[in-house]
Design an enzyme around this catalytic site. Structure first.
Site, PDB file in Angstrom:
ATOM      1  N   CYS A 186     -24.368   3.162 -15.250  1.00 26.98           N
ATOM      2  CA  CYS A 186     -25.404   2.950 -16.270  1.00 26.98           C
ATOM      3  C   CYS A 186     -26.633   3.827 -16.056  1.00 26.98           C
ATOM      4  O   CYS A 186     -27.500   3.910 -16.930  1.00 26.98           O
ATOM      5  CB  CYS A 186     -25.803   1.485 -16.292  1.00 26.98           C
ATOM      6  SG  CYS A 186     -24.385   0.392 -16.538  1.00 26.98           S
ATOM      7  N   HIS A 191     -34.852  -1.869 -16.674  1.00 24.38           N
ATOM      8  CA  HIS A 191     -33.398  -1.876 -16.862  1.00 24.38           C
ATOM      9  C   HIS A 191     -33.022  -3.165 -17.582  1.00 24.38           C
ATOM     10  O   HIS A 191     -32.193  -3.151 -18.482  1.00 24.38           O
ATOM     11  CB  HIS A 191     -32.705  -1.751 -15.505  1.00 24.38           C
ATOM     12  CG  HIS A 191     -31.229  -1.594 -15.598  1.00 24.38           C
ATOM     13  ND1 HIS A 191     -30.637  -0.589 -16.324  1.00 24.38           N
ATOM     14  CD2 HIS A 191     -30.206  -2.316 -15.061  1.00 24.38           C
ATOM     15  CE1 HIS A 191     -29.318  -0.684 -16.225  1.00 24.38           C
ATOM     16  NE2 HIS A 191     -29.034  -1.731 -15.482  1.00 24.38           N
ATOM     17  N   GLU A 237     -35.543  -6.846 -10.308  1.00 24.46           N
ATOM     18  CA  GLU A 237     -36.331  -5.725 -10.815  1.00 24.46           C
ATOM     19  C   GLU A 237     -37.805  -6.095 -10.945  1.00 24.46           C
ATOM     20  O   GLU A 237     -38.685  -5.303 -10.581  1.00 24.46           O
ATOM     21  CB  GLU A 237     -35.786  -5.251 -12.158  1.00 24.46           C
ATOM     22  CG  GLU A 237     -36.517  -4.025 -12.698  1.00 24.46           C
ATOM     23  CD  GLU A 237     -35.916  -3.464 -13.965  1.00 24.46           C
ATOM     24  OE1 GLU A 237     -36.347  -2.375 -14.391  1.00 24.46           O
ATOM     25  OE2 GLU A 237     -34.997  -4.103 -14.537  1.00 24.46           O
ATOM     26  N   LYS A 276     -33.160  -3.539 -24.249  1.00 24.89           N
ATOM     27  CA  LYS A 276     -31.766  -4.002 -24.291  1.00 24.89           C
ATOM     28  C   LYS A 276     -31.650  -5.336 -25.013  1.00 24.89           C
ATOM     29  O   LYS A 276     -30.558  -5.721 -25.433  1.00 24.89           O
ATOM     30  CB  LYS A 276     -31.197  -4.114 -22.878  1.00 24.89           C
ATOM     31  CG  LYS A 276     -30.878  -2.793 -22.201  1.00 24.89           C
ATOM     32  CD  LYS A 276     -30.160  -3.016 -20.881  1.00 24.89           C
ATOM     33  CE  LYS A 276     -29.831  -1.693 -20.190  1.00 24.89           C
ATOM     34  NZ  LYS A 276     -31.024  -1.048 -19.614  1.00 24.89           N
ATOM     35  N   HIS A 299     -26.592  -3.272 -23.998  1.00 28.44           N
ATOM     36  CA  HIS A 299     -26.528  -2.338 -22.870  1.00 28.44           C
ATOM     37  C   HIS A 299     -25.572  -1.203 -23.201  1.00 28.44           C
ATOM     38  O   HIS A 299     -24.360  -1.406 -23.276  1.00 28.44           O
ATOM     39  CB  HIS A 299     -26.069  -3.083 -21.623  1.00 28.44           C
ATOM     40  CG  HIS A 299     -26.216  -2.306 -20.362  1.00 28.44           C
ATOM     41  ND1 HIS A 299     -26.658  -0.997 -20.323  1.00 28.44           N
ATOM     42  CD2 HIS A 299     -25.972  -2.648 -19.064  1.00 28.44           C
ATOM     43  CE1 HIS A 299     -26.675  -0.577 -19.070  1.00 28.44           C
ATOM     44  NE2 HIS A 299     -26.263  -1.569 -18.291  1.00 28.44           N
ATOM     45  N   PHE A 322     -23.899   0.340 -11.584  1.00 32.63           N
ATOM     46  CA  PHE A 322     -22.943  -0.187 -10.617  1.00 32.63           C
ATOM     47  C   PHE A 322     -22.701   0.874  -9.545  1.00 32.63           C
ATOM     48  O   PHE A 322     -22.546   2.059  -9.842  1.00 32.63           O
ATOM     49  CB  PHE A 322     -21.615  -0.509 -11.296  1.00 32.63           C
ATOM     50  CG  PHE A 322     -21.628  -1.796 -12.094  1.00 32.63           C
ATOM     51  CD1 PHE A 322     -22.707  -2.650 -12.076  1.00 32.63           C
ATOM     52  CD2 PHE A 322     -20.525  -2.143 -12.867  1.00 32.63           C
ATOM     53  CE1 PHE A 322     -22.707  -3.834 -12.815  1.00 32.63           C
ATOM     54  CE2 PHE A 322     -20.507  -3.318 -13.605  1.00 32.63           C
ATOM     55  CZ  PHE A 322     -21.595  -4.166 -13.576  1.00 32.63           C
TER      56      PHE A 322
END
Length: 416
Positions: A165, A305, A316, A337, A342, A403
Site C-alpha cells: 500500500c 494512512h 498511527e 480513506k 483503501h 504490508f
C-alpha cells in the site's frame, strides 16, 4: 551538490468518488462515500459484499476496443489519470526533451483480474494450456508506466515501485529524488490499482482485514471510530507531474505546491500488523521532516494512512503524538480513506493529491462516518470529523504504510 527544487505542476485522478480532479475534490469536501454493494461479480457468498468501485467508468471513453482488450484495468486507470495530469500541466510535448522525462509508477498488485481470469479459464478447460498471448504483458505491475511512456514517447527512467500500500508514495519519493539529483526535468508519477475482484476480495477477506458491515456499506470505512472493523477495498488511480522548479518557472507553469521532502522506514515487526507503539511510523515522519528541512511545528495538516483497522489507526495516532508533541493538537488530521476506501498501491497518490488540493483551496477534507469515540485515541486531536474545515494549509504531510512494514511519508509546502 546543490539539490534541485521539485514542484507539482499537474494532477489527475480516477477514484470511487470522482473520475477527474474536479469531481474528486467535490467528493472530498462534501464528505461523499464511494462505497456500495459490489457490481463486478456475484458477492453473495463472500463475507464482504461491498467495495469502493469506480462509478460510470467506461473504457470505451478512453480506448478503442482493441487497445482496451490489451490492458488490465489497473493499467487503463494509470493511463487515464496520467493523461489528465499531463494535460493539466500544459507541457508542450512537441518541444520537451523526452529523454529527460521519466515515468515512475506505483502498483502493489498489478493485473490481478487478468491473472485470476486466465487461471480460472485454464481450470475450466481440458488441461490444454490455451493462454491469452497478452496474459503476461497485461498482468505485470511495470506495464502501467511502460504504456504511459510508449504513448507519449517519454524516454527517461521508467519503472514501477512495489511496496504494497506504500507503492505510489514510494514512487513519488523516487520521482522527487530523480529530479533533485538532476537526472530528469519532469517525472510522471503516481499509482493505480484494480483489486476489486474475486481473488482480491476473497484474499483480503480470508485475512479478516476487510470490514463486514454489509448492512451499511456507505458507513463501513470509519477511521478512528470505536466500532471500526476493517478497511474497505477501493480502486482507481492518481497521477502527479513532478517538475524541476526552474524548468517549470521558465515555461510559466501553474505550480500547485513544492515537494519538500520524503521519508522511508520499516517496522521490521510483523507481516501485516503495525508495531503497537508505531516505532517505524515515528521514524518515517521524522525522516520526512528532516529531509524537508522542516520542524514539527511547521506542519498544518496530516492525511493519515487511517485505514479503519482496529490496530493501525491507534498506532498511527500514537506515533503522530510522539513526533509532534503538543503541536499535534493544532494539526488538522484526517483520513480520506473514509470516503475513497483503501486503494492499496494507489492510496499514496490519491491522498497526496488530496493534501495538495487542501493547500490550494484552504479546506481540509473530513474524516466521515465517525459516530463513536475510541477511548484509546487522544481526545484533543483534531481528526476533522464528519465535516470539512477551512484552514490555511502551508505545509501538509501524507502518510502511507504497506504490508511487510513498509512506511512512506511525503511532505508538501506552498511555494515561496
Amino acid at each position: 551538490m546543490q539539490l534541485k527544487r521539485v514542484v507539482v505542476t499537474g494532477l489527475g485522478a480516477l477514484t470511487p468518488i470522482g473520475n477527474n480532479i474536479e469531481e474528486y475534490w467535490d467528493g472530498l469536501i462534501n464528505g461523499r462515500s464511494g462505497c456500495a454493494p459490489i457490481t463486478y461479480y456475484d458477492a453473495e457468498k463472500f463475507k464482504t459484499k461491498f467495495a469502493c468501485e469506480l462509478k460510470n467508468y467506461n473504457p470505451a471513453d478512453f480506448f478503442d476496443r482493441k487497445e482496451a482488450r490489451k490492458l488490465d484495468k489497473f493499467a487503463q486507470y494509470a493511463m487515464v489519470s496520467a493523461d489528465e495530469a499531463i494535460a493539466d500541466s500544459k507541457l508542450d510535448l512537441d518541444t520537451l526533451d523526452k529523454f529527460r522525462v521519466g515515468v515512475i509508477w506505483g502498483a502493489g498488485i498489478g493485473g490481478l483480474e487478468t491473472f485470476q481470469n486466465e487461471v480460472l479459464n485454464f481450470a475450466a478447460g481440458d488441461g490444454t494450456p490455451r493462454f491469452n498471448p497478452f496474459f503476461i504483458p497485461k498482468m505485470i505491475a511495470d506495464i502501467a508506466p511502460g504504456n504511459i511512456s510508449i504513448k507519449h514517447g517519454f524516454m527517461g527512467p521508467n519503472y514501477t515501485t512495489v511496496s504494497a500500500c506504500a507503492s505510489s508514495a514510494n514512487a513519488i519519493i523516487d520521482a522527487l529524488n530523480t529530479i533533485r539529483l538532476g537526472h530528469c526535468d519532469v517525472v510522471v508519477t503516481g499509482g493505480s490499482e484494480a483489486a476489486v475482484t474475486i481473488a482480491g476480495m476473497g484474499g483480503f477477506g480470508a485475512m479478516h482485514a476487510l470490514s463486514t458491515r454489509n448492512d451499511s456499506p456507505k458507513t463501513a470505512s470509519r477511521p478512528f471510530d470505536a466500532t471500526r472493523d476493517g478497511f474497505v477495498l477501493g480502486e482507481g488511480a492518481g497521477a502527479l507531474i513532478l517538475e524541476e522548479y526552474e524548468h517549470a518557472v521558465a515555461r510559466g507553469a501553474k505550480i500547485y505546491a513544492e515537494v519538500a521532502g520524503g521519508g522511508l522506514s520499516s517496522d521490521a515487526y510483523h507481516m501485516t500488523a503495525p508495531h503497537p507503539e508505531g516505532i517505524g511510523v515515528v521514524r518515517v515522519m521524522q525522516n520526512c521532516l528532516k529531509d524537508a528541512g522542516l520542524n514539527p511545528e511547521d506542519v498544518d495538516a496530516i492525511n493519515t494512512h487511517g485505514t479503519s483497522t482496529p490496530l493501525g489507526d491507534v498506532a498511527e495516532l500514537k506515533a503522530i503524538t510522539k513526533v509532534f508533541g503538543e503541536h499535534a493538537h493544532n494539526i488538522n488530521i484526517n483520513s480520506t480513506k473514509s470516503m475513497t476506501g483503501h486503494l492499496l498501491g494507489a492510496a499514496g497518490a490519491i491522498e497526496a493529491i488530496a493534501s495538495i488540493l487542501a493547500m490550494e483551496h484552504g479546506i481540509v477534507p473530513p474524516t466521515i462516518n465517525h459516530e463513536n469515540v475510541d477511548e484509546n485515541i487522544d481526545p484533543k486531536l483534531n481528526l476533522t470529523l464528519n465535516k470539512a474545515q477551512k484552514r490555511d494549509v502551508k505545509v501538509a504531510l501524507s502518510n502511507t504504510f504497506g504490508f511487510g512494514g513498509h512506511n512512506a511519508c511525503v511532505i508538501f509546502k506552498k511555494i515561496n
